[in-house]
Design a protein around this motif. Structure first.
Motif, short mmCIF file in Angstrom:
data_model
loop_
_atom_site.label_atom_id
_atom_site.label_comp_id
_atom_site.label_asym_id
_atom_site.label_seq_id
_atom_site.Cartn_x
_atom_site.Cartn_y
_atom_site.Cartn_z
N ASP A 91 0.80 -1.23 0.00
CA ASP A 91 0.00 0.00 0.00
C ASP A 91 0.84 1.28 0.00
O ASP A 91 0.32 2.37 0.25
N GLY A 92 2.13 1.16 -0.27
CA GLY A 92 3.01 2.33 -0.29
C GLY A 92 3.66 2.63 1.05
O GLY A 92 4.41 3.59 1.17
N SER A 93 3.39 1.81 2.06
CA SER A 93 3.94 2.05 3.40
C SER A 93 5.22 1.28 3.67
O SER A 93 5.71 1.27 4.79
N ASN A 94 5.75 0.63 2.64
CA ASN A 94 6.95 -0.20 2.75
C ASN A 94 6.67 -1.53 3.45
O ASN A 94 7.59 -2.22 3.88
N GLN A 95 5.39 -1.88 3.59
CA GLN A 95 5.02 -3.21 4.07
C GLN A 95 4.44 -4.03 2.92
O GLN A 95 3.86 -3.47 1.99
N VAL A 96 4.61 -5.34 2.99
CA VAL A 96 3.97 -6.24 2.03
C VAL A 96 3.12 -7.24 2.82
O VAL A 96 3.45 -7.62 3.95
N PHE A 97 2.03 -7.64 2.20
CA PHE A 97 1.08 -8.55 2.85
C PHE A 97 0.84 -9.75 1.94
O PHE A 97 0.43 -9.58 0.78
N GLU A 98 1.12 -10.94 2.44
CA GLU A 98 0.72 -12.13 1.72
C GLU A 98 -0.80 -12.25 1.83
O GLU A 98 -1.37 -11.97 2.88
N ALA A 99 -1.45 -12.64 0.73
CA ALA A 99 -2.91 -12.68 0.73
C ALA A 99 -3.40 -13.85 -0.11
O ALA A 99 -2.67 -14.37 -0.97
N SER A 100 -4.64 -14.23 0.13
CA SER A 100 -5.26 -15.32 -0.61
C SER A 100 -6.59 -14.84 -1.17
O SER A 100 -7.37 -14.17 -0.48
N ILE A 101 -6.84 -15.15 -2.43
CA ILE A 101 -8.10 -14.75 -3.06
C ILE A 101 -9.25 -15.56 -2.46
O ILE A 101 -9.18 -16.79 -2.35
N THR A 102 -10.30 -14.85 -2.06
CA THR A 102 -11.46 -15.53 -1.46
C THR A 102 -12.67 -15.52 -2.39
O THR A 102 -13.56 -16.38 -2.24
N GLN A 103 -12.72 -14.55 -3.31
CA GLN A 103 -13.90 -14.46 -4.18
C GLN A 103 -13.54 -13.76 -5.47
O GLN A 103 -12.81 -12.76 -5.47
N VAL A 104 -14.03 -14.27 -6.58
CA VAL A 104 -13.83 -13.66 -7.89
C VAL A 104 -15.16 -13.66 -8.63
O VAL A 104 -15.81 -14.71 -8.77
N ASP A 105 -15.60 -12.48 -9.09
CA ASP A 105 -16.75 -12.42 -9.98
C ASP A 105 -16.46 -11.43 -11.09
O ASP A 105 -15.33 -10.94 -11.22
N LYS A 106 -17.45 -11.09 -11.89
CA LYS A 106 -17.22 -10.28 -13.08
C LYS A 106 -16.68 -8.88 -12.75
O LYS A 106 -15.94 -8.30 -13.54
N LYS A 107 -17.07 -8.33 -11.62
CA LYS A 107 -16.72 -6.94 -11.33
C LYS A 107 -15.83 -6.76 -10.11
O LYS A 107 -15.37 -5.64 -9.85
N SER A 108 -15.58 -7.81 -9.35
CA SER A 108 -14.80 -7.62 -8.12
C SER A 108 -13.98 -8.85 -7.77
O SER A 108 -14.28 -9.97 -8.21
N VAL A 109 -12.93 -8.59 -6.99
CA VAL A 109 -12.09 -9.65 -6.44
C VAL A 109 -11.86 -9.31 -4.97
O VAL A 109 -11.47 -8.19 -4.63
N ARG A 110 -12.07 -10.29 -4.10
CA ARG A 110 -11.84 -10.10 -2.67
C ARG A 110 -10.69 -11.00 -2.23
O ARG A 110 -10.52 -12.11 -2.76
N VAL A 111 -9.89 -10.47 -1.29
CA VAL A 111 -8.74 -11.22 -0.80
C VAL A 111 -8.69 -11.14 0.72
O VAL A 111 -9.17 -10.18 1.34
N SER A 112 -8.10 -12.16 1.33
CA SER A 112 -7.87 -12.20 2.77
C SER A 112 -6.40 -11.97 3.04
O SER A 112 -5.53 -12.65 2.46
#
Length: 243
Positions: free
Chosen positions: A44-65
């Protein structure tokens, strides 16, 4: 498959679930065709990185944990502000992309006497938005976790007149100094790169009046996009973290 790195324009919070922004969701869902359960890395520009997993994918959005945030500082000790006279076609995009890969922190597009590009109003605003997206994509690719700023375009003299404590450098084919002869240490540099036709004699005199030092890269004449990347590389070797 390499885990995609994705920039998120809002502050990320560990162990939360979020929706990716529209551009990122389109890239993950439509371009990469990723599915729930696959891994991505967010920053997010704060010099941190976050490992994440995709939880939902549809035509207009993607959600991640999101997982835990980890500090990851890949920034050079040299703070470099590139003033680049706007070049034609995709040369400006190439210069922005590669300059950021090489560590430029700020880029200001400039207009000069011999600038061959005419942009104003809405067209200029769209270009600035496009260039900022190129900056984000370059960071996603190269591993930088802070997004360099693409400043609003301005006239050459106004940029040169800005006051700060940087070492101010202007490339000139008949200069008597090279980057290797500049004194150590240097932490901040303002680097001016002229247009394809070069700066006019009056502009070169003007830069000198504002405290710019003329430097020489070598005996060969380089294109404007080659000049920027060669100079940044040499400066990073001398004062930064390359080599």
């Amino acid at each position: 498959m390499r885990i995609p790195r994705i920039y998120h324009p809002e502050t990320l919070i560990a162990h939360s679930e979020i929706a990716l922004c529209e551009d990122a969701a389109n890239h993950v869902g439509r371009v990469l065709r990723m599915q729930p359960g696959q891994a991505v890395q967010l920053f997010d520009g704060s010099n941190q990185v976050f490992e994440a997993s995709i939880t939902q994918v549809d035509k207009k959005s993607v959600r991640v944990s999101l997982g835990e945030g980890v500090l990851s500082d890949n920034e050079s000790p040299l703070n470099l502000h590139l003033g680049q006279v706007i070049s034609r076609g995709d040369k400006m995009e190439f210069t922005i992309q590669k300059s950021i890969e090489l560590g430029a922190n700020t880029i200001t597009p400039l207009f000069s006497e011999r600038c061959g590009v005419k942009l104003d109003g809405e067209r200029l605003e769209k270009k600035l938005q496009q260039w900022q997206k190129i900056a984000i994509a370059a960071c996603e690719q190269c591993g930088r976790n802070r997004i360099p700023e693409i400043r609003p375009a301005m006239q050459l003299e106004a940029w040169c007149a800005e006051q700060d404590d940087s070492l101010k450098l202007n490339l000139h084919p008949r200069a008597s100094h090279s980057i290797n002869t500049l004194p150590l240490p240097v932490k901040h540099v303002r680097l001016l790169i002229g247009p394809e036709g070069g700066l006019s004699a009056d502009e070169i005199a003007m830069t000198s009046g504002y405290g710019f030092t003329d430097i020489l890269l070598g005996p060969r004449v380089l294109r404007t996009e080659t000049t920027a990347l060669t100079a940044i590389t040499a400066l990073q070797v001398r004062f930064g973290d390359l080599g």
